[in-house]
Write an enzyme that holds these catalytic residues in place. Structure first.
Site, PDB file in Angstrom:
ATOM      1  N   ASP A 196       1.009  -1.270   0.075  1.00  0.00           N
ATOM      2  CA  ASP A 196      -0.074  -0.033   0.033  1.00  0.00           C
ATOM      3  C   ASP A 196       1.014   1.220  -0.017  1.00  0.00           C
ATOM      4  O   ASP A 196       2.004   1.290   0.402  1.00  0.00           O
ATOM      5  CB  ASP A 196      -1.128  -0.083   1.224  1.00  0.00           C
ATOM      6  CG  ASP A 196      -2.068   0.809   1.228  1.00  0.00           C
ATOM      7  OD1 ASP A 196      -3.008   1.237   1.967  1.00  0.00           O
ATOM      8  OD2 ASP A 196      -2.230   1.467  -0.058  1.00  0.00           O
ATOM      9  N   GLU A 220       0.435  -0.208  -4.714  1.00  0.00           N
ATOM     10  CA  GLU A 220      -0.595   0.825  -4.930  1.00  0.00           C
ATOM     11  C   GLU A 220       0.177   2.349  -4.797  1.00  0.00           C
ATOM     12  O   GLU A 220       0.821   2.748  -4.114  1.00  0.00           O
ATOM     13  CB  GLU A 220      -1.407   0.988  -3.699  1.00  0.00           C
ATOM     14  CG  GLU A 220      -2.718   2.204  -3.866  1.00  0.00           C
ATOM     15  CD  GLU A 220      -2.905   2.724  -2.599  1.00  0.00           C
ATOM     16  OE1 GLU A 220      -4.135   3.108  -2.493  1.00  0.00           O
ATOM     17  OE2 GLU A 220      -1.897   3.247  -1.817  1.00  0.00           O
TER      18      GLU A 220
END
Length: 523
Positions: A196, A220
């Site tokens: 993330d 991400e």
């Protein structure tokens, strides 16, 4: 912030972790652990607005693996697994798993270490991959996202729930994190890492971290520009790296979530006036800008951070067209749980509904749509050995409200005309053989290419069509098998041949600070 979430994938042989290239043929089902399934099969009330734990567990996931696998998915991504901040805060409880407090302990709300290992074992048996005051940067909250130094060294969150930022310039911290991720991947048979907020850590931190994990990494990078995201697919070599500086690129992480395409994807199908050409233009930019083109991206329509697509439109045709996209483009399809059950929650926390309230019904239109698309993609991979390395092309389709997406042997015909439209596609150079017999895998309706291999198709009710030669489908498969003329379906959903016996798991990670925001992938 190191947030751990897990992603799993179906493997035919769990003894070997899959390479990044082998991850290309996977299809990923993303879920929120606390909201997917309970250990005892109960269906407690779950008010998303309260932001409280609702009772989903790793044991619950094990008991509902048939539901996931029956839709054709061979990888799952679960919530971060590590111990989180306990108690209530201004933003509720840490049911999502993104407020890490101790990276060396598990989130007991989800279960025990034995429960997590049992989930990993159960996944692998099915062939499914299973996808943290001197340690931190000084307190400062990000206020200017155009300042990359601030993005990388200031904190996420706020004074209520501060996500303090690890000092990843400190060599001791770097060494500790690399050791930690290696141990974690080993202890829980992780198949890959979903990382993330990658952009909140310096780029040259990631190659060694990814190498230390020993597994596939997908990250991400929340940004709408391909040029910005492309820097995380490959960067110029630094003098400090083993090889001399040169103009070639070193890989930062194996894969990125395709956020630059997500923005125009949603805009294109959210209304009947959406811009389809903006979607195709962004894809073409990414194909040129990313180190490995779009082949190593994760393509999605929904996730836990964004409003569900069905909160933006209730037009059934627009929904089905948009849902088709991740399965017909170049990257790895990722579907967020509940989309198949027509969940329509808006922004967080409304988009994190309890799936048990749906009853896990499989005889539903969108469930069948997903089954057909997963099956068609697997059939295309089997029929064309170059399918996963053949870039999507956009062919002339005769209208601004239609799109023809070619990835042989598949031709996807999409439209944003909506349910009240009767779209038509005229694709003179579709790439099929003269007069070849074709089938729309979504309806099992037959048609033939013309003498030049082109197609002219009249649609109805704004529905998408996905055309494939009947010769590319198997008589023993699960996609229009009564019309198929091809041979036996591949015996393995996994990568190593033989019977399907394992489901890999991916765990996700976020190294922006102490709040452990990451995801794991376990094979």
């Amino acid at each position: 912030m190191i947030r751990l979430t897990l992603l799993a994938s179906l493997l035919a042989a769990s003894a070997f972790a899959a390479s990044p290239d082998q991850w290309r043929n996977r299809s990923i089902y993303q879920l929120v652990t606390d909201r997917f399934a309970t250990s005892d099969g109960s269906s407690p009330a779950c008010d998303t607005s309260q932001r409280q734990y609702c009772g989903g567990t790793w044991q619950g996931i094990v008991k509902k693996l048939d539901y996931i696998q029956n839709m054709g998915f061979d990888a799952i991504w679960i919530s971060p697994i590590v111990a989180n901040l306990e108690g209530n805060t201004s933003y509720g409880e840490a049911y999502h798993g993104y407020w890490t407090q101790n990276i060396n302990a598990l989130n007991s709300h989800f279960g025990s270490a034995d429960d997590l290992k049992a989930l990993s074992d159960a996944l692998h048996k099915r062939g499914i991959l299973f996808s943290s005051q001197s340690n931190y940067h000084s307190e400062c909250f990000i206020s200017n996202y155009d300042n990359q130094t601030e993005v990388e060294q200031c904190w996420l969150g706020d004074k209520n729930v501060p996500l303090v930022d690890l000092d990843t310039e400190d060599t001791n911290i770097v060494s500790a994190m690399n050791t930690w991720v290696s141990t974690l991947a080993s202890n829980f048979s992780v198949d890959g890492l979903r990382i993330d907020t990658v952009k909140h850590v310096r780029k040259d931190f990631w190659p060694d971290f990814a190498k230390a994990s020993g597994v596939f990494t997908i990250g991400e990078v929340l940004h709408n520009e391909t040029d910005y995201v492309s820097a995380y697919t490959g960067m110029k070599r630094f003098v400090c790296l083993p090889r001399p500086p040169s103009d070639d690129l070193v890989e930062v992480i194996d894969s990125v979530l395709d956020y630059p395409t997500w923005f125009p994807l949603v805009a294109a199908f959210q209304t009947t006036g959406g811009n389809l050409s903006a979607l195709s233009a962004t894809v073409q930019q990414a194909q040129s800008a990313y180190k490995n083109g779009e082949f190593m991206t994760g393509s999605f329509l929904e996730n836990h951070d964004q409003p569900r697509f069905q909160s933006l439109t209730q037009d059934d045709a627009l929904i089905r067209n948009a849902m088709t996209w991740p399965f017909v483009q170049d990257g790895v399809p990722i579907m967020y749980y509940g989309q198949e059950q027509s969940y329509g929650g808006g922004p967080d926390p409304a988009n994190r509904e309890a799936l048990w309230l749906s009853g896990y019904v499989e005889d539903k239109p969108l469930v069948k749509h997903v089954q057909a698309m997963n099956g068609a993609r697997k059939a295309a991979i089997s029929a064309n050995s170059n399918y996963l390395t053949t870039a999507v092309k956009f062919l002339s389709s005769g209208s601004e409200s239609t799109l023809a997406v070619s990835k042989p042997p598949m031709l996807a015909l999409l439209t944003n005309g909506g349910s009240s439209s009767n779209p038509s596609w005229s694709v003179p150079s579709a790439g099929f053989s003269a007069n070849e017999e074709l089938v729309d895998v979504l309806t099992c309706s037959k048609l033939n290419a013309d003498s030049n291999g082109g197609v002219s198709v009249q649609g109805s009710a704004g529905s998408p069509q996905v055309l494939m030669p009947v010769s590319s489908l198997s008589k023993s498969g699960n996609v229009c098998s009564s019309l198929a003329t091809g041979g036996q379906a591949s015996s393995a959903r996994g990568w190593f041949g033989g019977a399907v016996e394992s489901l890999p798991l991916i765990a996700a990670f976020l190294l922006a600070g102490w709040a452990a925001q990451s995801s794991l992938i376990i094979v």
